[in-house]
Write a protein that holds these residues in place. Structure first.
Motif, PDB file in Angstrom:
ATOM      1  N   GLU A 101       8.659  -7.965 -13.266  1.00  0.00           N
ATOM      2  CA  GLU A 101       7.553  -7.367 -14.011  1.00  0.00           C
ATOM      3  C   GLU A 101       6.753  -8.468 -14.682  1.00  0.00           C
ATOM      4  OE1 GLU A 101       5.844  -4.838 -14.485  1.00  0.00           O
ATOM      5  OE2 GLU A 101       6.989  -3.146 -13.680  1.00  0.00           O
ATOM      6  N   ALA A 102       5.538  -8.153 -15.072  1.00  0.00           N
ATOM      7  CA  ALA A 102       4.710  -9.100 -15.827  1.00  0.00           C
ATOM      8  C   ALA A 102       5.298  -9.302 -17.213  1.00  0.00           C
ATOM      9  CB  ALA A 102       3.278  -8.571 -15.927  1.00  0.00           C
ATOM     10  N   ASP A 103       5.000 -10.460 -17.801  1.00  0.00           N
ATOM     11  CA  ASP A 103       5.553 -10.792 -19.116  1.00  0.00           C
ATOM     12  C   ASP A 103       5.247  -9.729 -20.161  1.00  0.00           C
ATOM     13  OD1 ASP A 103       6.646 -13.090 -18.140  1.00  0.00           O
ATOM     14  OD2 ASP A 103       5.076 -14.426 -18.922  1.00  0.00           O
ATOM     15  N   ASP A 104       4.024  -9.163 -20.101  1.00  0.00           N
ATOM     16  CA  ASP A 104       3.640  -8.202 -21.133  1.00  0.00           C
ATOM     17  C   ASP A 104       4.342  -6.851 -20.972  1.00  0.00           C
ATOM     18  OD1 ASP A 104       2.323  -7.268 -18.903  1.00  0.00           O
ATOM     19  OD2 ASP A 104       0.307  -7.367 -19.769  1.00  0.00           O
ATOM     20  N   ARG A 105       5.133  -6.704 -19.916  1.00  0.00           N
ATOM     21  CA  ARG A 105       5.905  -5.482 -19.713  1.00  0.00           C
ATOM     22  C   ARG A 105       7.382  -5.680 -20.066  1.00  0.00           C
ATOM     23  NH1 ARG A 105       5.039  -0.248 -18.509  1.00  0.00           N
ATOM     24  NH2 ARG A 105       6.800  -0.335 -17.064  1.00  0.00           N
ATOM     25  N   ALA A 106       7.743  -6.872 -20.506  1.00  0.00           N
ATOM     26  CA  ALA A 106       9.153  -7.190 -20.714  1.00  0.00           C
ATOM     27  C   ALA A 106       9.809  -6.257 -21.733  1.00  0.00           C
ATOM     28  CB  ALA A 106       9.303  -8.642 -21.149  1.00  0.00           C
ATOM     29  N   CYS A 107       9.153  -6.051 -22.860  1.00  0.00           N
ATOM     30  CA  CYS A 107       9.744  -5.214 -23.902  1.00  0.00           C
ATOM     31  C   CYS A 107       9.921  -3.781 -23.410  1.00  0.00           C
ATOM     32  CB  CYS A 107       8.867  -5.251 -25.157  1.00  0.00           C
ATOM     33  SG  CYS A 107       9.678  -4.569 -26.620  1.00  0.00           S
ATOM     34  N   VAL A 108       8.936  -3.281 -22.678  1.00  0.00           N
ATOM     35  CA  VAL A 108       9.018  -1.923 -22.122  1.00  0.00           C
ATOM     36  C   VAL A 108      10.199  -1.815 -21.164  1.00  0.00           C
ATOM     37  CG1 VAL A 108       7.854  -0.211 -20.673  1.00  0.00           C
ATOM     38  CG2 VAL A 108       6.553  -1.500 -22.396  1.00  0.00           C
ATOM     39  N   GLU A 109      10.337  -2.798 -20.276  1.00  0.00           N
ATOM     40  CA  GLU A 109      11.421  -2.772 -19.285  1.00  0.00           C
ATOM     41  C   GLU A 109      12.787  -2.870 -19.952  1.00  0.00           C
ATOM     42  OE1 GLU A 109      11.227  -2.080 -16.129  1.00  0.00           O
ATOM     43  OE2 GLU A 109       9.059  -1.865 -16.296  1.00  0.00           O
ATOM     44  N   LEU A 110      12.891  -3.645 -21.007  1.00  0.00           N
ATOM     45  CA  LEU A 110      14.158  -3.759 -21.728  1.00  0.00           C
ATOM     46  C   LEU A 110      14.554  -2.409 -22.327  1.00  0.00           C
ATOM     47  CD1 LEU A 110      13.596  -7.174 -23.536  1.00  0.00           C
ATOM     48  CD2 LEU A 110      15.277  -6.716 -21.739  1.00  0.00           C
ATOM     49  N   ASN A 111      13.597  -1.720 -22.906  1.00  0.00           N
ATOM     50  CA  ASN A 111      13.897  -0.416 -23.490  1.00  0.00           C
ATOM     51  C   ASN A 111      14.213   0.633 -22.424  1.00  0.00           C
ATOM     52  OD1 ASN A 111      13.782  -0.438 -26.470  1.00  0.00           O
ATOM     53  ND2 ASN A 111      11.718  -1.236 -26.167  1.00  0.00           N
ATOM     54  N   ILE A 112      13.564   0.534 -21.266  1.00  0.00           N
ATOM     55  CA  ILE A 112      13.877   1.455 -20.168  1.00  0.00           C
ATOM     56  C   ILE A 112      15.324   1.264 -19.712  1.00  0.00           C
ATOM     57  CG2 ILE A 112      13.404   1.959 -17.733  1.00  0.00           C
ATOM     58  CD1 ILE A 112      10.445   1.443 -18.327  1.00  0.00           C
ATOM     59  N   GLN A 113      15.740  -0.001 -19.537  1.00  0.00           N
ATOM     60  CA  GLN A 113      17.104  -0.280 -19.111  1.00  0.00           C
ATOM     61  C   GLN A 113      18.105   0.142 -20.185  1.00  0.00           C
ATOM     62  OE1 GLN A 113      18.529  -1.125 -16.338  1.00  0.00           O
ATOM     63  NE2 GLN A 113      20.575  -1.276 -17.252  1.00  0.00           N
ATOM     64  N   ALA A 114      17.778  -0.125 -21.452  1.00  0.00           N
ATOM     65  CA  ALA A 114      18.676   0.273 -22.539  1.00  0.00           C
ATOM     66  C   ALA A 114      18.854   1.785 -22.560  1.00  0.00           C
ATOM     67  CB  ALA A 114      18.130  -0.219 -23.872  1.00  0.00           C
ATOM     68  N   GLN A 115      17.764   2.500 -22.332  1.00  0.00           N
ATOM     69  CA  GLN A 115      17.836   3.963 -22.289  1.00  0.00           C
ATOM     70  C   GLN A 115      18.693   4.417 -21.102  1.00  0.00           C
ATOM     71  OE1 GLN A 115      16.556   6.044 -24.539  1.00  0.00           O
ATOM     72  NE2 GLN A 115      17.239   7.894 -23.477  1.00  0.00           N
ATOM     73  N   ALA A 116      18.514   3.771 -19.958  1.00  0.00           N
ATOM     74  CA  ALA A 116      19.235   4.164 -18.745  1.00  0.00           C
ATOM     75  C   ALA A 116      20.741   3.973 -18.896  1.00  0.00           C
ATOM     76  CB  ALA A 116      18.721   3.361 -17.549  1.00  0.00           C
ATOM     77  N   MET A 117      21.157   2.948 -19.619  1.00  0.00           N
ATOM     78  CA  MET A 117      22.591   2.685 -19.773  1.00  0.00           C
ATOM     79  C   MET A 117      23.145   3.211 -21.090  1.00  0.00           C
ATOM     80  SD  MET A 117      22.654  -1.440 -20.628  1.00  0.00           S
ATOM     81  CE  MET A 117      24.380  -1.444 -21.124  1.00  0.00           C
ATOM     82  N   ALA A 118      22.290   3.951 -21.832  1.00  0.00           N
ATOM     83  CA  ALA A 118      22.689   4.539 -23.120  1.00  0.00           C
ATOM     84  C   ALA A 118      23.124   3.471 -24.118  1.00  0.00           C
ATOM     85  CB  ALA A 118      23.786   5.582 -22.925  1.00  0.00           C
ATOM     86  N   ALA A 119      22.438   2.335 -24.082  1.00  0.00           N
ATOM     87  CA  ALA A 119      22.738   1.259 -25.037  1.00  0.00           C
ATOM     88  C   ALA A 119      21.983   1.499 -26.341  1.00  0.00           C
ATOM     89  CB  ALA A 119      22.343  -0.088 -24.447  1.00  0.00           C
ATOM     90  N   ASP A 120      22.679   1.373 -27.453  1.00  0.00           N
ATOM     91  CA  ASP A 120      21.978   1.509 -28.739  1.00  0.00           C
ATOM     92  C   ASP A 120      21.731   0.153 -29.387  1.00  0.00           C
ATOM     93  OD1 ASP A 120      24.541   0.883 -29.652  1.00  0.00           O
ATOM     94  OD2 ASP A 120      24.444   2.254 -31.361  1.00  0.00           O
ATOM     95  N   LEU A 121      22.088  -0.946 -28.667  1.00  0.00           N
ATOM     96  CA  LEU A 121      21.879  -2.290 -29.205  1.00  0.00           C
ATOM     97  C   LEU A 121      21.314  -3.220 -28.136  1.00  0.00           C
ATOM     98  CD1 LEU A 121      22.238  -4.473 -31.401  1.00  0.00           C
ATOM     99  CD2 LEU A 121      24.595  -4.772 -30.602  1.00  0.00           C
ATOM    100  N   ILE A 122      20.228  -3.908 -28.488  1.00  0.00           N
ATOM    101  CA  ILE A 122      19.665  -4.975 -27.661  1.00  0.00           C
ATOM    102  C   ILE A 122      19.895  -6.295 -28.376  1.00  0.00           C
ATOM    103  CG2 ILE A 122      17.542  -5.978 -26.727  1.00  0.00           C
ATOM    104  CD1 ILE A 122      16.439  -3.191 -26.344  1.00  0.00           C
ATOM    105  N   VAL A 123      20.375  -7.288 -27.645  1.00  0.00           N
ATOM    106  CA  VAL A 123      20.579  -8.638 -28.185  1.00  0.00           C
ATOM    107  C   VAL A 123      19.495  -9.539 -27.595  1.00  0.00           C
ATOM    108  CG1 VAL A 123      22.107 -10.641 -28.201  1.00  0.00           C
ATOM    109  CG2 VAL A 123      23.057  -8.330 -28.467  1.00  0.00           C
TER     110      VAL A 123
END
Length: 274
Positions: free
Chosen positions: A219-241
């Motif tokens: 993904e483009a750099d400006d989409r990084a935060c969005v993609e991180l939250n999508i993956q966190a949601q998909a794996m039911a993670a409540d913590l991002i490091v």
């Protein structure tokens, strides 16, 4: 490897409740000392009063309000802390400066996410500045009330000093997690390098007894935060490091895109290290 002391800024209003609840949850999980700081400083004011009487009266009112705020902050802290081991400090200083100083005795700082409306340097701590200056990892609590678990964790990888520091600082959480994913968001021409980076981090974590897997997203750099939250949601993670990227420019803290997004619009808990 564990956390023995958790530092949090207490305030008398409801905005502090999510971060206090998070700090309590972490202190309970690690049987850690919960350190509360009430910090505020009178802002100097210029009042047009040739005899000085009005200025003196106004300063007296403001000082009494400050003392009332600090007492209420301590009461709020103790109400949240319950039977936990605690250490309370009342400091007459801007909160960001006070917390950066108190961090010398702490392993982890719990701070609030999303800038408050009309943020006040004299009463409220700046989370971005804490992450850059304090020399300790900062756990950012989202402004909505959530219960911190940390059972499923997403590591936002970028091959930098800050990301390496974040993984090391997060190790107490990572070693207790049920699932960990190391994810790098990159452009098409960086995929091979990203796959190598993330696989090495996974191998490093496994040597520490952390079961982890790697993921690369194009993904483009400006989409990084969005993609991180999508993956966190998909794996039911409540913590991002994540590593925290930024620098000071005459007291203005200029944050990198991902850091800024994770602090200003946190959808879940975020551990930041600089």
């Amino acid at each position: 490897m564990t956390f023995t002391s958790i530092l949090v800024h207490a305030e008398p209003d409801a905005a502090a409740s999510p971060r206090l609840a998070c700090a309590v949850a972490v202190a309970e999980r690690f049987d850690a000392l919960l350190m509360g700081v009430g910090a505020e400083l009178l802002q100097s004011t210029a009042v047009a009063d040739p005899f000085g009487m009005l200025a003196m009266e106004w300063q007296g009112v403001m000082r009494q309000q400050l003392e009332d705020n600090l007492k209420a902050a301590e009461q709020t802290f103790r109400l949240h802390a319950g039977s936990l081991r605690t250490d309370w400090r009342t400091l007459y200083a801007p909160p960001t400066d006070a917390l950066c100083g108190a961090a010398r005795a702490a392993d982890l700082i719990v701070a609030g996410g999303a800038p408050l409306t009309g943020a006040d340097y004299w009463r409220q701590a700046d989370t971005a500045e804490l992450a850059i200056r304090a020399g300790r990892p900062v756990l950012v609590a989202p402004p909505t009330h959530r219960t911190f678990h940390g059972d499923r964790i997403l590591v936002a990888w970028k091959d930098t000093r800050e990301a390496r520091r974040a993984v090391a600082d997060a190790m107490p959480f990572l070693k207790r997690a049920e699932a960990v994913v190391v994810m790098e968001v990159c452009t098409k021409d960086q995929v091979e390098a990203a796959e190598f980076h993330t696989s090495e981090v996974v191998a490093h974590l496994k040597r520490h007894g952390v079961e982890a897997s790697a993921k690369v997203e194009v993904e483009a750099d400006d989409r990084a935060c969005v993609e991180l939250n999508i993956q966190a949601q998909a794996m039911a993670a409540d913590l991002i490091v994540a590593g925290c990227y930024g620098h000071s420019r005459m007291r203005e803290w200029v944050m990198g895109g991902v850091s800024r997004g994770l602090i200003q619009a946190p959808e879940r808990f975020v551990l930041l290290s600089h």
